[in-house]
Design a protein around this motif. Structure first.
Motif, PDB file in Angstrom:
ATOM      1  N   VAL A  42      31.449  53.339  17.037  1.00 37.50           N
ATOM      2  CA  VAL A  42      31.094  53.164  18.456  1.00 37.50           C
ATOM      3  C   VAL A  42      30.757  54.513  19.096  1.00 37.50           C
ATOM      4  O   VAL A  42      29.902  54.593  19.988  1.00 37.50           O
ATOM      5  CB  VAL A  42      32.267  52.483  19.204  1.00 37.50           C
ATOM      6  CG1 VAL A  42      31.929  52.286  20.675  1.00 37.50           C
ATOM      7  CG2 VAL A  42      32.591  51.148  18.581  1.00 37.50           C
ATOM      8  N   SER A  43      31.393  55.589  18.629  1.00 32.68           N
ATOM      9  CA  SER A  43      31.125  56.924  19.201  1.00 32.68           C
ATOM     10  C   SER A  43      29.677  57.338  18.973  1.00 32.68           C
ATOM     11  O   SER A  43      29.055  57.970  19.834  1.00 32.68           O
ATOM     12  CB  SER A  43      32.068  57.956  18.572  1.00 32.68           C
ATOM     13  OG  SER A  43      33.400  57.547  18.712  1.00 32.68           O
ATOM     14  N   ASP A  44      29.115  56.980  17.792  1.00 35.38           N
ATOM     15  CA  ASP A  44      27.715  57.324  17.514  1.00 35.38           C
ATOM     16  C   ASP A  44      26.775  56.584  18.463  1.00 35.38           C
ATOM     17  O   ASP A  44      25.745  57.131  18.886  1.00 35.38           O
ATOM     18  CB  ASP A  44      27.371  56.969  16.061  1.00 35.38           C
ATOM     19  CG  ASP A  44      28.159  57.809  15.074  1.00 35.38           C
ATOM     20  OD1 ASP A  44      28.535  58.939  15.443  1.00 35.38           O
ATOM     21  OD2 ASP A  44      28.407  57.345  13.945  1.00 35.38           O
ATOM     22  N   HIS A  46      27.512  55.667  21.549  1.00 34.38           N
ATOM     23  CA  HIS A  46      27.638  56.345  22.851  1.00 34.38           C
ATOM     24  C   HIS A  46      26.798  57.621  22.871  1.00 34.38           C
ATOM     25  O   HIS A  46      26.141  57.924  23.868  1.00 34.38           O
ATOM     26  CB  HIS A  46      29.107  56.698  23.117  1.00 34.38           C
ATOM     27  CG  HIS A  46      29.908  55.536  23.624  1.00 34.38           C
ATOM     28  ND1 HIS A  46      29.619  54.895  24.806  1.00 34.38           N
ATOM     29  CD2 HIS A  46      30.983  54.909  23.101  1.00 34.38           C
ATOM     30  CE1 HIS A  46      30.488  53.914  24.994  1.00 34.38           C
ATOM     31  NE2 HIS A  46      31.316  53.896  23.964  1.00 34.38           N
ATOM     32  N   THR A  47      26.824  58.371  21.764  1.00 41.81           N
ATOM     33  CA  THR A  47      26.086  59.648  21.709  1.00 41.81           C
ATOM     34  C   THR A  47      24.583  59.415  21.736  1.00 41.81           C
ATOM     35  O   THR A  47      23.838  60.111  22.463  1.00 41.81           O
ATOM     36  CB  THR A  47      26.477  60.417  20.433  1.00 41.81           C
ATOM     37  OG1 THR A  47      27.893  60.502  20.362  1.00 41.81           O
ATOM     38  CG2 THR A  47      25.895  61.814  20.430  1.00 41.81           C
ATOM     39  N   ARG A  50      23.097  57.728  25.188  1.00 43.33           N
ATOM     40  CA  ARG A  50      23.734  58.275  26.383  1.00 43.33           C
ATOM     41  C   ARG A  50      22.784  58.242  27.581  1.00 43.33           C
ATOM     42  O   ARG A  50      23.192  57.952  28.704  1.00 43.33           O
ATOM     43  CB  ARG A  50      24.172  59.717  26.100  1.00 43.33           C
ATOM     44  CG  ARG A  50      24.997  60.346  27.220  1.00 43.33           C
ATOM     45  CD  ARG A  50      25.349  61.777  26.882  1.00 43.33           C
ATOM     46  NE  ARG A  50      26.149  61.833  25.667  1.00 43.33           N
ATOM     47  CZ  ARG A  50      26.160  62.871  24.843  1.00 43.33           C
ATOM     48  NH1 ARG A  50      25.390  63.920  25.079  1.00 43.33           N
ATOM     49  NH2 ARG A  50      26.927  62.869  23.767  1.00 43.33           N
ATOM     50  N   GLU A  53      21.489  53.102  29.632  1.00 49.24           N
ATOM     51  CA  GLU A  53      22.768  52.445  29.875  1.00 49.24           C
ATOM     52  C   GLU A  53      23.117  51.461  28.751  1.00 49.24           C
ATOM     53  O   GLU A  53      24.011  50.645  28.895  1.00 49.24           O
ATOM     54  CB  GLU A  53      22.723  51.708  31.219  1.00 49.24           C
ATOM     55  CG  GLU A  53      22.577  52.638  32.408  1.00 49.24           C
ATOM     56  CD  GLU A  53      22.560  51.867  33.719  1.00 49.24           C
ATOM     57  OE1 GLU A  53      22.625  50.637  33.650  1.00 49.24           O
ATOM     58  OE2 GLU A  53      22.487  52.510  34.769  1.00 49.24           O
ATOM     59  N   SER A  55      24.552  51.928  25.891  1.00 47.94           N
ATOM     60  CA  SER A  55      25.826  52.104  25.188  1.00 47.94           C
ATOM     61  C   SER A  55      26.922  51.240  25.806  1.00 47.94           C
ATOM     62  O   SER A  55      27.671  50.574  25.098  1.00 47.94           O
ATOM     63  CB  SER A  55      26.239  53.578  25.214  1.00 47.94           C
ATOM     64  OG  SER A  55      26.368  54.023  26.547  1.00 47.94           O
ATOM     65  N   SER A  56      27.018  51.238  27.151  1.00 46.13           N
ATOM     66  CA  SER A  56      28.051  50.415  27.795  1.00 46.13           C
ATOM     67  C   SER A  56      27.678  48.940  27.739  1.00 46.13           C
ATOM     68  O   SER A  56      28.565  48.077  27.626  1.00 46.13           O
ATOM     69  CB  SER A  56      28.264  50.871  29.239  1.00 46.13           C
ATOM     70  OG  SER A  56      27.055  50.748  29.961  1.00 46.13           O
ATOM     71  N   LEU A  59      28.813  47.181  24.501  1.00 40.48           N
ATOM     72  CA  LEU A  59      30.231  46.798  24.488  1.00 40.48           C
ATOM     73  C   LEU A  59      30.513  45.622  25.413  1.00 40.48           C
ATOM     74  O   LEU A  59      31.315  44.742  25.095  1.00 40.48           O
ATOM     75  CB  LEU A  59      31.107  47.993  24.885  1.00 40.48           C
ATOM     76  CG  LEU A  59      31.160  49.171  23.900  1.00 40.48           C
ATOM     77  CD1 LEU A  59      32.037  50.274  24.453  1.00 40.48           C
ATOM     78  CD2 LEU A  59      31.694  48.727  22.549  1.00 40.48           C
TER      79      LEU A  59
END
Length: 777
Positions: A42-44, A46-47, A50, A53, A55-56, A59
């Motif tokens: 999930v961190s990748d 978000h990166t 970025r 919108e 990334s959010s 989820l």
């Protein structure tokens, strides 16, 4: 949810670019390992996303993106290897990483998370059978000779709206259709229930649970009892009601990744440094003592029992001969003793270190619950077998506390498991034999609650010989009253209570977090010195006793158990055969008897212990030294023939006194005569017997208290003499001659000591003292 085609293609382009930038190596390894699920962090996401919108949104609303993500992963895989995926197959996507506020327990899974991606931690309580679910059906019309296809989607699918689950029987013109089952496509389907872990449940409330649906490659990825973290989409299902609309919905979690939290215990990761340290420790002379000290450092003493537990976790060699004979390699152990001697704490230590261990209690488990039960399947109503604790602990350890509180009918169910290592069921038309290759560690109190030293061990234990002979080792754990030992125990316990860890209250004394959540890789070998935890440093000339960390101890035991397979040598075989013959002879001669009956099973026990000791030393051969180490453990378990700290101190004092007496025999004689006169005048009122000669050691050394070991030795020799000669009474002078000449040891009993022991027997209503004679009651 039906996503517009244009939006789906746009998302797919974004995800292809994302995978090509970051995940090409992972996709190549996926093809090499022949897997069909790509795990994305999930961190990748978000990166990479970025600036937008997305990334959010991924989820919060993953259903909109999941099908596009799977299509992008499938296309990226086809670009690397066009022949890898068959027609109609696709690569699935799962998620991992730090979910922060979305990492929840079943209790915190509320309505705000419906439709979003969450990570749920818990313990698996129930798993259904794996059943096929139809994805596409193919039908043939005999009248027209044409084939028709139909695809099926339900609440778990990401693309398109759910379809009905009814098979078509006629085509549009009313012609009959025949289903071609060989051409239909299916996928595996399994449901499981996840419950919040007991230690994190709110006090006074029942633990909550959530239903999880696992499909395709996620089925059978965990079993009941595993602690897992499930990443998935939380969805609501419409409630089933009789014709009316119900506002209450049932919720499920559709999993896309399941990871075990205690995976390190089941399959540790060895680094080259770990392997070097394991071999270095195995080469040490004190390797056995070091491992036993590291087992449960919070428990003071019990050195021999800890050594037995180390050998139990390593186990012997299981053998299946060509003629069908099965020789078990698992070691069974039982502890019987007074309350408050850390029996249950030792069981907890085994639970913490063993890769697979299941805990039960005597009253809380039935015979069916330990072996296997016939139940009805909730979905189909069919009868099926449900495994009990011992079947679930196959290739593991079963810890049974309060073993003496079990019913006799339930205890009989264990007999077959402990020797044949199978569970045979013949109930309700089901005939089955299940494997239960587990070690049994039991803890029990004696028949009267506390151990009665005047009775034999067999009468104290109160269990049948048929069950006791199945236990390889039986330890009697006594609560010894000695000021020196008590002060050391109290100091040790107080240090444990004062200790605080820097990593928070949930970390253990070695700093490790529970469930193996630490990062994999290199682990520390020895526990770092802490004055609060380990006490003051020893004086010069004495070394501080180091202990291994729990993490490294798990790796050592796993490596030695699974990588080393020792063979029995000729010299070890001869030594074991001699020792077995000696044990049989000693068992037939002794009147009091040992803790266990000496049978042919005892011979197999010595072989198993010697093999486990060879594994501990990482040796490919079972040598004579391994057999000697096993025999020392057996002698302690059967006859308790290992001096305790209290007895060692007494023996040292007696030896020192004897050397002084040998140097000054005359002065010693004078002192003893003076003491004789003083003792006679002091006891003139209470005793009417003639004055007796006082033997060595001098009476002034008698402090009024007698150790438990000397009491036991006196009662044994005195009782054996009375039974052998069939006497009803005996003079006190003759008793003194008997106990000091009949092999009690180098230490002699003084007249005052014998009188004190006889008065104790008189208080227990076993003898009566009258006119210088002792009468048996």
């Amino acid at each position: 949810m039906d996503v517009p085609e244009e939006t789906r293609l746009r998302h797919k382009r974004d995800f292809i670019q994302f995978l090509e930038n970051i995940y090409m190596d992972e996709i190549k390894s996926l093809v090499q390992n022949k897997r069909h699920r790509l795990i994305v962090n999930v961190s990748d996401i978000h990166t990479h996303f970025r600036e937008s919108e997305s990334s959010s949104r991924i989820l919060k609303n993953p259903i909109e993106y999941m099908q596009s993500f799977c299509d992008a992963a499938t296309e990226a895989t086809r670009n690397i290897d066009p022949k890898y995926l068959k027609e109609g197959e696709q690569v699935l996507v799962g998620f991992e990483g730090h979910f922060v506020s979305r990492r929840v327990t079943p209790r915190e899974l509320l309505s705000e998370f419906i439709g979003s991606l969450v990570c749920v931690e818990g313990i698996v309580t129930k798993c259904s059978l794996v059943r096929p679910k139809v994805v596409k059906s193919v039908h043939f019309c005999p009248s027209t000779g044409e084939f028709t296809n139909r695809e099926y989607r339900d609440i778990t699918s990401h693309a398109g709206l759910p379809t009905g689950s009814v098979y078509p029987t006629r085509d549009d013109n009313g012609n009959l259709l025949v289903t071609e089952y060989g051409l239909c496509k299916y996928k595996d389907h399994q449901t499981m229930s996840i419950q919040e872990v007991p230690e994190n449940a709110a006090p006074g409330q029942l633990p909550r649970s959530v239903d999880v649906i696992a499909e395709d490659d996620l089925v059978d990825s965990c079993k009941p009892g595993d602690r897992v973290a499930v990443v998935g989409i939380y969805k609501a299902l419409p409630g089933k009601s009789k014709g009316s609309v119900n506002g209450v919905f049932r919720t499920i979690l559709i999993a896309n990744n399941i990871s075990l939290l205690n995976k390190e215990a089941n399959a540790p990761i060895y680094t080259p440094r770990d392997l070097q340290e394991i071999k270095k420790i195995a080469a040490r002379d004190d390797a056995f003592d070091l491992l036993s000290r590291s087992l449960a450092p919070s428990i003071y003493g019990h050195a021999w029992i800890k050594k037995a537990v180390i050998l139990l976790m390593l186990g012997g060699m299981e053998k299946n001969l060509k003629n069908g004979t099965h020789l078990r390699g698992d070691i069974n152990m039982m502890m019987v003793g007074d309350p408050s001697v850390a029996k249950s704490q030792l069981l907890r230590a085994i639970m913490n270190i063993a890769p697979l261990a299941i805990s039960t209690t005597g009253r809380g488990s039935s015979g069916v619950g330990l072996t296997a039960a016939v139940t009805s399947d909730q979905e189909t109503g069919e009868r099926r077998l449900e495994a009990g604790a011992m079947v679930l602990a196959d290739k593991g350890i079963v810890c049974i506390d309060e073993f003496d509180k079990m019913n006799d009918q339930d205890r009989v169910a264990i007999h077959e498991v402990m020797e044949q290592q199978t569970v045979t069921i013949a109930k309700a038309g089901i005939h089955a034999s299940l494997n239960a290759r587990c070690s049994v560690v039991a803890a029990a109190n004696p028949i009267y609650g506390t151990y009665d030293r005047s009775l034999t061990p067999t009468k104290n234990i109160g269990l049948p010989d048929s069950l006791l002979s199945r236990f390889d080792l039986l330890f009697i754990v006594l609560d010894q009253m000695d000021a020196g030992i008590d002060s050391m125990i109290s100091e040790h316990v107080l240090r444990m209570h004062r200790y605080q860890n820097d990593r928070g209250s949930e970390a253990g004394p070695d700093g490790n977090l529970p469930y193996g959540r630490d990062d994999d890789g290199e682990s520390e070998v020895f526990v770092k010195y802490n004055r609060m935890l380990h006490g003051k440093k020893k004086k010069r000339g004495q070394t501080n006793e180091k202990t291994l960390t729990i993490k490294f101890l798990k790796k050592y035991i796993h490596y030695a158990k699974h990588r080393i397979q020792p063979e029995l040598t000729d010299e070890a075989s001869e030594r074991i055969a001699e020792a077995y013959a000696d044990l049989r002879n000693a068992g037939s001669d002794t009147k009091t008897g040992g803790t266990l009956p000496i049978t042919a099973r005892t011979l197999e026990t010595i072989i198993r212990l010697a093999t486990a000791h060879a594994k501990m030393k990482l040796s490919r051969k079972v040598t004579k030294a391994d057999a000697e180490a096993a025999l020392k453990l057996m002698n302690f378990a059967i006859y308790h023939q290992e001096l305790t700290e209290m007895d060692e101190r007494e023996q040292e004092e007696r030896q020192r006194e004897q050397t002084e007496q040998e140097r000054t025999p005359r002065g010693n004689q004078r002192r003893s005569n003076d003491n004789e006169q003083e003792n006679v005048s002091a006891n003139a009122e209470s005793e009417t017997a003639d004055p007796m000669d006082v033997d060595e050691p001098p009476a002034e050394q008698f402090s009024g208290t007698v150790s438990a070991a000397r009491i036991e030795a006196f009662e044994r020799v005195f009782g054996q003499h009375m039974r052998t000669n069939r006497l009803d009474d005996i003079s006190i002078a003759d008793i003194e001659t008997v106990v000091n000449n009949n092999g009690v040891g180098a230490s002699r009993y003084s007249a005052d000591e014998i009188m004190a022991l006889l008065e104790k027997l008189q208080d227990d209503n076993k003898v009566m003292i009258s006119d210088g004679k002792v009468h048996i009651i």
